[in-house]
Scaffold this motif. Structure first.
Motif, PDB file in Angstrom:
ATOM      1  N   ARG A 116       0.834  -1.200   0.000  1.00  0.00           N
ATOM      2  CA  ARG A 116       0.000   0.000   0.000  1.00  0.00           C
ATOM      3  C   ARG A 116       0.868   1.250   0.000  1.00  0.00           C
ATOM      4  O   ARG A 116       0.574   2.236  -0.683  1.00  0.00           O
ATOM      5  CB  ARG A 116      -0.911   0.013   1.226  1.00  0.00           C
ATOM      6  CG  ARG A 116      -2.105  -0.913   1.087  1.00  0.00           C
ATOM      7  CD  ARG A 116      -2.847  -1.041   2.401  1.00  0.00           C
ATOM      8  NE  ARG A 116      -3.754  -2.168   2.385  1.00  0.00           N
ATOM      9  CZ  ARG A 116      -5.054  -2.072   2.083  1.00  0.00           C
ATOM     10  NH1 ARG A 116      -5.588  -0.910   1.828  1.00  0.00           N
ATOM     11  NH2 ARG A 116      -5.809  -3.140   2.055  1.00  0.00           N
ATOM     12  N   SER A 131     -12.221 -14.098  -1.887  1.00  0.00           N
ATOM     13  CA  SER A 131     -11.019 -13.532  -2.489  1.00  0.00           C
ATOM     14  C   SER A 131     -10.536 -14.343  -3.682  1.00  0.00           C
ATOM     15  O   SER A 131      -9.575 -13.951  -4.337  1.00  0.00           O
ATOM     16  CB  SER A 131      -9.920 -13.418  -1.439  1.00  0.00           C
ATOM     17  OG  SER A 131      -9.579 -14.693  -0.970  1.00  0.00           O
ATOM     18  N   ARG A 173      -8.225  -4.269  -5.574  1.00  0.00           N
ATOM     19  CA  ARG A 173      -9.391  -3.399  -5.484  1.00  0.00           C
ATOM     20  C   ARG A 173      -8.957  -1.948  -5.348  1.00  0.00           C
ATOM     21  O   ARG A 173      -9.499  -1.044  -5.987  1.00  0.00           O
ATOM     22  CB  ARG A 173     -10.197  -3.818  -4.258  1.00  0.00           C
ATOM     23  CG  ARG A 173     -11.667  -3.607  -4.397  1.00  0.00           C
ATOM     24  CD  ARG A 173     -12.362  -4.070  -3.139  1.00  0.00           C
ATOM     25  NE  ARG A 173     -13.520  -3.240  -2.910  1.00  0.00           N
ATOM     26  CZ  ARG A 173     -14.683  -3.422  -3.504  1.00  0.00           C
ATOM     27  NH1 ARG A 173     -14.828  -4.408  -4.365  1.00  0.00           N
ATOM     28  NH2 ARG A 173     -15.698  -2.617  -3.269  1.00  0.00           N
ATOM     29  N   ASP A 199     -14.850  -7.519  -2.598  1.00  0.00           N
ATOM     30  CA  ASP A 199     -14.516  -6.900  -1.320  1.00  0.00           C
ATOM     31  C   ASP A 199     -14.508  -7.999  -0.270  1.00  0.00           C
ATOM     32  O   ASP A 199     -15.527  -8.597   0.027  1.00  0.00           O
ATOM     33  CB  ASP A 199     -15.573  -5.842  -0.983  1.00  0.00           C
ATOM     34  CG  ASP A 199     -15.250  -5.124   0.311  1.00  0.00           C
ATOM     35  OD1 ASP A 199     -14.206  -5.450   0.920  1.00  0.00           O
ATOM     36  OD2 ASP A 199     -16.028  -4.252   0.698  1.00  0.00           O
ATOM     37  N   THR A 200     -13.339  -8.288   0.271  1.00  0.00           N
ATOM     38  CA  THR A 200     -13.250  -9.387   1.235  1.00  0.00           C
ATOM     39  C   THR A 200     -13.761  -8.961   2.604  1.00  0.00           C
ATOM     40  O   THR A 200     -13.988  -9.798   3.459  1.00  0.00           O
ATOM     41  CB  THR A 200     -11.802  -9.849   1.395  1.00  0.00           C
ATOM     42  OG1 THR A 200     -11.019  -8.710   1.759  1.00  0.00           O
ATOM     43  CG2 THR A 200     -11.267 -10.420   0.114  1.00  0.00           C
ATOM     44  N   GLN A 201     -13.923  -7.680   2.823  1.00  0.00           N
ATOM     45  CA  GLN A 201     -14.362  -7.129   4.109  1.00  0.00           C
ATOM     46  C   GLN A 201     -13.441  -7.518   5.252  1.00  0.00           C
ATOM     47  O   GLN A 201     -13.842  -7.499   6.417  1.00  0.00           O
ATOM     48  CB  GLN A 201     -15.799  -7.575   4.424  1.00  0.00           C
ATOM     49  CG  GLN A 201     -16.787  -7.013   3.430  1.00  0.00           C
ATOM     50  CD  GLN A 201     -18.208  -7.319   3.811  1.00  0.00           C
ATOM     51  OE1 GLN A 201     -18.485  -8.067   4.729  1.00  0.00           O
ATOM     52  NE2 GLN A 201     -19.144  -6.706   3.107  1.00  0.00           N
ATOM     53  N   THR A 257      -6.161 -12.980   0.356  1.00  0.00           N
ATOM     54  CA  THR A 257      -7.089 -11.963   0.861  1.00  0.00           C
ATOM     55  C   THR A 257      -6.495 -10.572   0.676  1.00  0.00           C
ATOM     56  O   THR A 257      -7.192  -9.633   0.313  1.00  0.00           O
ATOM     57  CB  THR A 257      -7.371 -12.194   2.351  1.00  0.00           C
ATOM     58  OG1 THR A 257      -6.139 -12.234   3.046  1.00  0.00           O
ATOM     59  CG2 THR A 257      -8.113 -13.486   2.569  1.00  0.00           C
ATOM     60  N   GLN A 307      -7.576  -7.171  -1.766  1.00  0.00           N
ATOM     61  CA  GLN A 307      -7.644  -5.796  -1.263  1.00  0.00           C
ATOM     62  C   GLN A 307      -6.787  -4.847  -2.092  1.00  0.00           C
ATOM     63  O   GLN A 307      -7.213  -3.744  -2.443  1.00  0.00           O
ATOM     64  CB  GLN A 307      -7.186  -5.744   0.199  1.00  0.00           C
ATOM     65  CG  GLN A 307      -8.156  -6.422   1.146  1.00  0.00           C
ATOM     66  CD  GLN A 307      -7.626  -6.465   2.562  1.00  0.00           C
ATOM     67  OE1 GLN A 307      -6.561  -5.946   2.860  1.00  0.00           O
ATOM     68  NE2 GLN A 307      -8.389  -7.083   3.444  1.00  0.00           N
TER      69      GLN A 307
END
Lengths: 300, 335, 329
Positions: free
Chosen positions: B167, C254, B200, C266-268, B193, B197
């Protein structure tokens, strides 16, 4: 038993050269290595066949022909490199001196190599307390000045070939231990080591047949460096009169004996000095070259 | 700065990369063409050795010295990159063109705090005060989803997790508001996971800031979800290019179809069933390469595949194959 | 299910991690009270993020690490009681990186025959025959015998690694990310091969992977690991069609299937993976869980049985105040 549909890989897939072919190609293309190797081999040949090659007895004194100049300074072919202050043939002493230098270099490097490799590999493989002890010993050893310790020991025990070899062998293991420890640490994390352990291979088998072949290239490089180191130390000790004792022909001793006449007959110092320089340079070039040619090949 | 939306931001024609080796010349990239418009994401997908990473480095002008780059055209918003001096390229890099690498640890300097690196990234190209740059750094860290951004500025890269580091790298790439981001496998080193993110985030930010992106990856799933346009690369050539929906909906090149059959697709492939395979390996690209490079592995290869390969398809969706329909009918796929 | 061929009973592994030079070592529960059982011919997929303990678990099964507590049983016998060689005959690994798992200084023949030599099986002639047969089984011609790993492609190397694992005819193979270092087109060949070999020899796999699409394809049962614990375990169909644990759901979300009509999901999962040295209180997953309530921060959920396994979540515990029987995530 057969598995039907699995596509058998095409033979063209095995295209790369064998490790041996790569090695051969790298060796033949490495000038430094070839030069170093040639010089070392020639000196080794000279040392082994010294009795056949030397024109005179290196110990034979002749008071009538002292300090004869070498042939390129107006001397005769009777003594191509002249004679020393006792009338001994300089070329013959130089040839026999190669024996001392190479013997001390090889044996001292071998002794320290065995000690340092055992310590380094054990530290790298077992880690934990073994590693802590070895690291401590390395630090202790690095805190000792080699030349001073060697001087003290030789002063107490008296100088001789055996004592010099023993002292250097017991003092020069530090670099072996440091490098072998680091290499082992690196290799033992590879999955083929875990695979061998999972097969049930014994610790000695894992170390000797899985780890050692992959760190031996680093070992060879250190052997050459320490050989050169030991040869220089022997010369230094002999120069100081605490190494090989006269009348044994040793290059360090020759330089030492010649230094009194250095201003009038500089070749007495220059000839053994240049030969010593050439040998150490050649060994170092050889070590550098070996490191280059045995470096692991790139994946691509 | 005038923003002409009808002209591509980056237009590459006939990009060729040759690497001279002892055994001969390696033709790593062989005449590829692509256009990229503002705000668009182009995914270049291929297996190892296909030349996809070299292509991205060629655009950045970051190739090793021994690699020979040739191109009919490499136009970046009016600047011809093939003729740009080192000085011009340095001015572009990090400013108008930013790069994101696979391993965030290599693009962050472990010796400096992330605040220093973010501020430096901006001040290298813009004459702004440290405070302004600092404010921008905080703003961008928040934008890439890093909480307590101001307090993170004093941290070192090793204090952050892999996902957070990536990030930070993205925030750094955005410091100068680039027009083009080149991301080389930006999520390969991350957990699934975290990968979702980060992707996205990249998609949202590029859309929001109207940044064009070239994303290099080997993962067809990433391509399908992220790309506007897809380029399938094989052995140094873009064998199929087109809008993502078309390339995945109706893959024309036999290699593209082969790749899609290799991956298990939940709901489509039978659990425990057999997956498709592409036998053989990528051919050597050393020496003269002729015809279709895929013919050694293609089930439909004919003699014609060794000759000149025509470019098929309409303007937006193109592929290289001797079959007018990319052998779809041979495989019983709907035309 | 037939009698389990491999059973783990409350296995735990705790490392002591030193923080800084003078820091007091802190415990790191890499594997925390894990119980699993594998029937013959099953493929148990083990999924989880890096640092969740799945590789430590694999090392324990291979005898490379000693569990701090708990038992590993093979065919009902505790492996602590067996010697290493006996264990090695029954459980063999296939590692992730075929570039690192083969010794570069050995020929393929040496590598594949090593297990036979270590175990003193047969004479040189019968060993050579066995090596040739096993190589043929994994799709490699006998011509490769005298080549070195550096001459081979990634897929071929992985075939060699599989041959080495199978030459002693083990019952259980631990596949630790066996295809993640391979190209897509090669990956499918290796997956097909693993599937065929399992069918042919009735092998049992523990298949560790971060690629859920691959796990769904190959596994018969799936265990999801989070911070050293198995938070959900179920038959593959149940788990993928009706995930119970919110973490399982996030993982499934995911997965990026190559469908361009869907965007990036969106994996939250808000925050990053926690530091295993200081795991969150209560349910370890609560800081990242979109359904977390106060209870989750204070009380660790107990395992609740479900078809083919269990789930650890207050939402599925009938005794919990948070119980929601209709909850399907």
């Amino acid at each position: 038993m057969s598995v039907k549909k699995t596509t058998a890989p095409l033979m063209e897939e095995i295209t790369g050269p064998t490790p041996r072919q790569i090695l051969r190609k790298r060796v033949t293309g490495h000038t430094g290595l070839l030069f170093g190797l040639a010089v070392v081999l020639i000196l080794l040949f000279v040392a082994i066949f010294a009795p056949l090659l030397a024109p005179h007895d290196p110990y034979a004194q002749s008071l009538s022909s002292r300090m004869v100049s070498p042939v390129f300074l107006g001397g005769t072919w009777e003594h191509p490199l002249g004679t020393d202050h006792l009338g001994r043939d300089y070329l013959s002493r130089l040839i026999y001196g190669a024996r001392v230098s190479l013997l001390i270099g090889a044996v001292a490097a071998a002794i320290s190599g065995v000690i340092g490799t055992a310590m380094g590999v054990a530290a790298g493989y077992f880690g934990g307390k073994v590693d802590a002890v070895v690291t401590f010993l390395i630090n202790v050893r690095l805190a000792m000045p080699v030349v001073l310790v060697a001087l003290a020991v030789v002063a107490i025990l008296g100088g001789s070939l055996q004592v010099v070899i023993g002292v250097l062998g017991l003092l020069l293991w530090d670099r072996f231990a440091v490098v072998m420890r680091a290499s082992t640490l690196q290799v033992r994390r590879r999955e083929y080591v875990a695979a061998a352990q999972a097969i049930g291979a014994s610790t000695s088998r894992v170390i000797l047949s899985e780890i050692m072949p992959n760190i031996v290239n680093n070992l060879i490089v250190i052997v050459t460096l320490e050989m050169a180191h030991a040869i220089l130390l022997e010369a230094a000790l002999s120069f100081l009169g605490l190494g090989v004792q006269p009348p044994t022909p040793s290059w360090g001793l020759m330089i030492s004996e010649g230094k009194n006449m250095m201003l009038f007959e500089p070749w007495l110092v220059l000839i053994p000095g240049v030969v010593l320089f050439m040998l150490v340079l050649a060994i170092n070039l050889m070590g550098d070259g070996l490191r280059d040619v045995t470096a692991p090949e790139n994946r691509s | 700065m005038s923003k002409d939306m009808t002209k591509p931001l980056l237009s590459v024609r006939g990009l060729t990369l040759d690497i001279p080796l002892a055994r001969g010349t390696l033709h790593a990239v062989r005449g590829i063409d692509f256009d990229l418009y503002r705000g668009e994401t182009l995914c270049i997908v291929g297996e190892s050795g296909s030349g996809k990473s070299l292509t991205s480095l060629a655009v950045m002008g970051l190739l090793d010295k021994n690699i020979q780059r040739r191109a009919e055209r490499m136009d970046f918003d009016g600047t011809e990159l093939t003729r740009a001096s080192n000085r011009q390229m340095r001015a572009l890099r990090g400013d108008r063109i930013a790069m994101i690498f696979q391993e965030p640890m290599t693009s962050l300097n472990p010796a400096y705090t992330i605040g220093d690196q973010l501020i430096e990234a901006l001040r290298l190209h813009r004459s702004v005060s440290r405070d302004t740059a600092r404010a921008r750094a905080v703003e961008l860290l928040e934008k890439v989803g890093i909480s307590a951004a101001a307090s993170r500025l004093g941290q070192y890269p090793h204090q952050l997790s892999g996902g957070l580091r990536q990030r930070v790298v993205i925030a750094m790439a955005l410091m100068c508001e680039p027009e083009l981001i080149i991301a080389d496998e930006p999520t390969t080193a991350l957990d699934v996971t975290i990968q979702a993110q980060i992707l996205r985030l990249l998609v949202d930010l590029t859309k929001e800031m109207d940044v064009a992106m070239i994303l290099i990856t080997h993962d067809l799933g990433v391509v399908a979800r992220v790309a506007d346009k897809v380029g399938v690369m094989y052995a140094g050539e873009l064998v199929e290019t087109g809008p993502a929906a078309e390339v995945f909906g109706k893959p024309m090149h036999p290699y593209t179809r082969g790749l899609l059959r290799c991956i298990p697709q939940p709901g489509m492939t039978e659990r425990g069933g057999e997956l498709g395979t592409i036998p053989g390996i990528v051919p050597s690209l050393i020496g003269a390469v002729q015809g279709c490079a895929f013919r050694t592995r293609c089930p439909h290869a004919t003699e014609a595949c060794g000759g000149e390969i025509p470019v098929r398809g309409e303007q937006s969706h193109r592929f290289l194959c001797v079959y007018a329909d990319g052998a779809r009918s041979v495989e019983g796929e709907p035309a | 299910m037939s009698a389990p061929v491999l059973e783990l009973k409350n296995v735990a592994k705790t490392y002591r991690v030193k923080q800084g030079m003078f820091g007091k070592p802190k415990p790191l529960n890499a594997v925390n009270d894990v119980s699993l059982s594998l029937g013959r011919g099953e493929v148990l997929g083990l999924v989880g993020e890096s640092g969740c303990g799945k590789s430590t678990l694999a090392k324990i099964l291979l005898g490379l690490e000693e569990p701090t507590s708990g038992q590993v049983l093979v065919d009902g016998e505790a492996i602590g009681g067996q010697d290493r060689l006996a264990l090695a005959r029954r459980i063999q690994p296939i590692f992730q990186d075929p570039y690192s798992s083969l010794n570069p200084r050995k020929t393929i023949a040496d590598i594949v025959s090593l297990p036979l030599r270590v175990h003193g099986v047969g004479d040189a002639k019968s060993r050579a025959k066995s090596v040739r047969e096993t190589l043929e089984l994994v799709g490699l011609p006998a011509r490769v015998l005298n080549t070195y790993p550096s001459q081979m492609s990634g897929g071929q190397r992985q075939r060699v690694a599989i041959a080495r694992a199978l030459i002693m005819h083990p019952e259980i193979v631990i596949c630790d990310e066996p295809t993640s270092a391979l190209d897509v087109s090669v990956q499918s060949q290796i997956l097909n091969l693993l599937n065929e070999l399992r069918a042919e020899f009735g092998l049992t796999y523990l298949f560790i992977s971060h690629d859920l699409a691959v796990v769904e394809h190959l596994a018969t049962r799936v265990a999801v690991m989070y911070l050293g614990r198995i938070v959900e375990e179920a038959d593959v169909g149940d788990l993928f069609d009706a995930p119970r644990h919110p973490y399982t759901r996030a993982l499934l979300n995911s997965v990026l299937t190559p469908d361009p009509s869907l965007g990036v999901p969106d994996t939250q999962l808000g925050s990053a993976y926690p530091n295993p040295i200081s795991p969150p209180s209560g349910c370890h997953f609560h800081p990242r869980c979109p359904f977390a309530e106060t209870l989750c921060k204070t009380k660790a959920p107990r395992p609740v049985p479900r078809a083919g396994g269990h789930v650890e979540c207050h939402l599925h515990d009938p005794d919990s105040t948070m119980y929601r029987p209709d909850f399907t995530v």
